[in-house]
Design a protein around this motif. Structure first.
Motif, PDB file in Angstrom:
ATOM      1  N   TYR A   1      34.570  40.404  23.265  1.00  0.00           N
ATOM      2  CA  TYR A   1      35.179  40.675  24.686  1.00  0.00           C
ATOM      3  C   TYR A   1      34.337  42.287  25.416  1.00  0.00           C
ATOM      4  CZ  TYR A   1      38.870  37.719  23.904  1.00  0.00           C
ATOM      5  OH  TYR A   1      39.391  36.576  23.459  1.00  0.00           O
ATOM      6  N   LEU A   2      33.598  41.962  26.835  1.00  0.00           N
ATOM      7  CA  LEU A   2      32.942  42.939  27.393  1.00  0.00           C
ATOM      8  C   LEU A   2      34.254  43.454  28.150  1.00  0.00           C
ATOM      9  CD1 LEU A   2      30.603  45.045  28.424  1.00  0.00           C
ATOM     10  CD2 LEU A   2      30.138  43.235  29.918  1.00  0.00           C
ATOM     11  N   ASP A   3      34.712  44.246  28.422  1.00  0.00           N
ATOM     12  CA  ASP A   3      35.709  44.980  29.357  1.00  0.00           C
ATOM     13  C   ASP A   3      34.663  46.564  30.179  1.00  0.00           C
ATOM     14  OD1 ASP A   3      38.508  44.024  29.059  1.00  0.00           O
ATOM     15  OD2 ASP A   3      37.544  44.064  27.401  1.00  0.00           O
ATOM     16  N   ALA A   4      34.546  46.480  30.878  1.00  0.00           N
ATOM     17  CA  ALA A   4      34.092  47.184  32.530  1.00  0.00           C
ATOM     18  C   ALA A   4      35.112  47.161  33.623  1.00  0.00           C
ATOM     19  CB  ALA A   4      32.528  46.629  32.551  1.00  0.00           C
ATOM     20  N   VAL A   5      34.607  48.046  34.290  1.00  0.00           N
ATOM     21  CA  VAL A   5      35.368  48.249  35.927  1.00  0.00           C
ATOM     22  C   VAL A   5      33.816  48.379  36.788  1.00  0.00           C
ATOM     23  CG1 VAL A   5      36.268  50.265  37.135  1.00  0.00           C
ATOM     24  CG2 VAL A   5      37.420  49.749  34.970  1.00  0.00           C
ATOM     25  N   VAL A   6      34.239  47.763  38.099  1.00  0.00           N
ATOM     26  CA  VAL A   6      33.205  47.432  38.702  1.00  0.00           C
ATOM     27  C   VAL A   6      33.319  48.300  40.345  1.00  0.00           C
ATOM     28  CG1 VAL A   6      33.781  45.629  39.576  1.00  0.00           C
ATOM     29  CG2 VAL A   6      31.272  45.919  40.216  1.00  0.00           C
ATOM     30  N   VAL A   7      32.638  48.807  40.344  1.00  0.00           N
ATOM     31  CA  VAL A   7      33.279  50.539  41.872  1.00  0.00           C
ATOM     32  C   VAL A   7      32.359  49.640  43.227  1.00  0.00           C
ATOM     33  CG1 VAL A   7      33.565  52.541  42.808  1.00  0.00           C
ATOM     34  CG2 VAL A   7      33.799  52.155  40.050  1.00  0.00           C
ATOM     35  N   ASN A   8      33.187  49.626  43.670  1.00  0.00           N
ATOM     36  CA  ASN A   8      32.450  49.654  45.381  1.00  0.00           C
ATOM     37  C   ASN A   8      31.955  51.014  46.467  1.00  0.00           C
ATOM     38  OD1 ASN A   8      31.545  49.093  47.798  1.00  0.00           O
ATOM     39  ND2 ASN A   8      33.225  47.554  48.764  1.00  0.00           N
ATOM     40  N   LYS A   9      30.368  51.311  46.093  1.00  0.00           N
ATOM     41  CA  LYS A   9      30.907  52.885  46.153  1.00  0.00           C
ATOM     42  C   LYS A   9      30.578  52.687  47.978  1.00  0.00           C
ATOM     43  CE  LYS A   9      29.727  56.046  43.452  1.00  0.00           C
ATOM     44  NZ  LYS A   9      28.825  56.844  42.623  1.00  0.00           N
TER      45      LYS A   9
END
Length: 146
Positions: free
Chosen positions: A68-76
């Motif tokens: 699994y790849l767990d990450a956070v995406v941010v809309n800047k």
């Protein structure tokens, strides 16, 4: 001899097939996606950030290992995003790409990502290359929809 002639014909046909595949198979899918983006979408890719990438693994009910790849995406940026596609490059210990895949951090199945908002996402992989360095991939935004 008939078997020698047969072998030469088969080898020649295979050589033509391989050469044709190398010459005529389209280039990488990310190149096509980037070319299809508007200038505004291309510029907005720089406003997407992916943080906290980490890898883990577990056994599924069949006893196979799933990674699994767990990450956070941010809309800047300043626009809500309906779709974010990411390119994932996994490396070996010599920093050579051993797996390239794509992930949809935001899609039609998720709510749009508002400006300034961040959201966790997870991608699963059933088969990872044996020479993968066990680290998280390089993650590059390659497509976005407003």
């Amino acid at each position: 001899r008939p078997t020698t002639l047969y072998f030469l014909v088969v080898a020649g046909v295979l050589a033509v097939i391989v050469a044709g595949a190398v010459l005529f198979i389209p280039r990488g899918a990310s190149e096509k996606r980037t070319a299809a983006l508007t200038e505004e979408q291309k510029a907005y890719l720089g406003q997407i950030e992916v943080t906290d990438a980490r890898m883990s693994s577990a056994e599924n009910f069949l006893g196979h290992t799933v990674t699994y790849l767990d990450a956070v995406v941010v809309n800047k940026g300043s626009r809500p995003l309906k779709h974010i596609e990411l390119e994932l490059d996994f490396y070996d210990t010599l920093y050579q790409v051993v797996l390239r895949d794509t992930a949809h951090a935001i899609s039609a199945r998720t709510p749009p990502l508002k400006p300034g908002e961040s959201r966790a996402f997870q991608v699963s992989f059933e088969h990872m290359p044996l020479d993968w360095n066990q680290g998280p991939p390089r993650i590059t935004p390659v497509a976005v929809e407003f």
